[in-house]
Design a protein around this motif. Sequence first.
Motif, mmCIF file in Angstrom:
data_model
loop_
_atom_site.group_PDB
_atom_site.id
_atom_site.type_symbol
_atom_site.label_atom_id
_atom_site.label_comp_id
_atom_site.label_asym_id
_atom_site.label_seq_id
_atom_site.Cartn_x
_atom_site.Cartn_y
_atom_site.Cartn_z
ATOM 1 N N VAL A 1 -46.274 0.261 -19.018
ATOM 2 C CA VAL A 1 -47.675 0.148 -18.608
ATOM 3 C C VAL A 1 -47.763 -0.574 -17.269
ATOM 4 C CG1 VAL A 1 -49.888 -0.956 -19.167
ATOM 5 C CG2 VAL A 1 -48.628 0.293 -20.933
ATOM 6 N N LYS A 2 -47.014 -1.659 -17.100
ATOM 7 C CA LYS A 2 -47.010 -2.392 -15.833
ATOM 8 C C LYS A 2 -46.484 -1.519 -14.704
ATOM 9 C CE LYS A 2 -45.265 -6.561 -13.558
ATOM 10 N NZ LYS A 2 -45.115 -5.897 -12.305
ATOM 11 N N LEU A 3 -45.423 -0.786 -14.967
ATOM 12 C CA LEU A 3 -44.859 0.104 -13.956
ATOM 13 C C LEU A 3 -45.873 1.160 -13.534
ATOM 14 C CD1 LEU A 3 -42.314 0.906 -12.334
ATOM 15 C CD2 LEU A 3 -41.672 2.337 -14.278
ATOM 16 N N ALA A 4 -46.565 1.763 -14.513
ATOM 17 C CA ALA A 4 -47.572 2.772 -14.199
ATOM 18 C C ALA A 4 -48.712 2.167 -13.377
ATOM 19 C CB ALA A 4 -48.111 3.397 -15.484
ATOM 20 N N ALA A 5 -49.138 0.947 -13.732
ATOM 21 C CA ALA A 5 -50.213 0.280 -12.984
ATOM 22 C C ALA A 5 -49.774 -0.040 -11.569
ATOM 23 C CB ALA A 5 -50.652 -0.977 -13.716
ATOM 24 N N ASP A 6 -48.549 -0.530 -11.422
ATOM 25 C CA ASP A 6 -48.021 -0.832 -10.077
ATOM 26 C C ASP A 6 -47.927 0.443 -9.237
ATOM 27 O OD1 ASP A 6 -47.804 -3.476 -10.810
ATOM 28 O OD2 ASP A 6 -45.609 -3.434 -11.057
ATOM 29 N N ASN A 7 -47.473 1.512 -9.835
ATOM 30 C CA ASN A 7 -47.361 2.786 -9.098
ATOM 31 C C ASN A 7 -48.736 3.316 -8.716
ATOM 32 O OD1 ASN A 7 -44.581 2.802 -9.156
ATOM 33 N ND2 ASN A 7 -44.452 4.100 -10.970
ATOM 34 N N ALA A 8 -49.714 3.174 -9.602
ATOM 35 C CA ALA A 8 -51.064 3.650 -9.310
ATOM 36 C C ALA A 8 -51.702 2.798 -8.202
ATOM 37 C CB ALA A 8 -51.928 3.613 -10.568
ATOM 38 N N ALA A 9 -51.435 1.500 -8.208
ATOM 39 C CA ALA A 9 -52.008 0.595 -7.207
ATOM 40 C C ALA A 9 -51.424 0.866 -5.833
ATOM 41 C CB ALA A 9 -51.771 -0.852 -7.607
#
Length: 80
Positions: A68-76
């Motif tokens: 989830v953190k990785l996906a959020a970082d990639n989206a940001a």
Amino acid sequence: MNAVPDPITTQEQAAAERETLLGFITRGIYCTTAGATGADHGQPSGEALALGRTVADDYLTAYEEWMVKLAADNAAAGPQ
């Protein structure tokens, strides 16, 4: 061989997949510890599976949080 699973699109599918992964990880933990201690690789007891499932659940929870953190970082980061 190239196997591509169907995408998970519902909470029910995600829960079923999580249960499957917990089962695999739990049995893997049992086999690893049994092999390391020289114990019999027979059918694990309910207690052994319960202990292994606790460890597997902790591992899988940490992995899910990381994803989830990785996906959020990639989206940001926006488009690359």
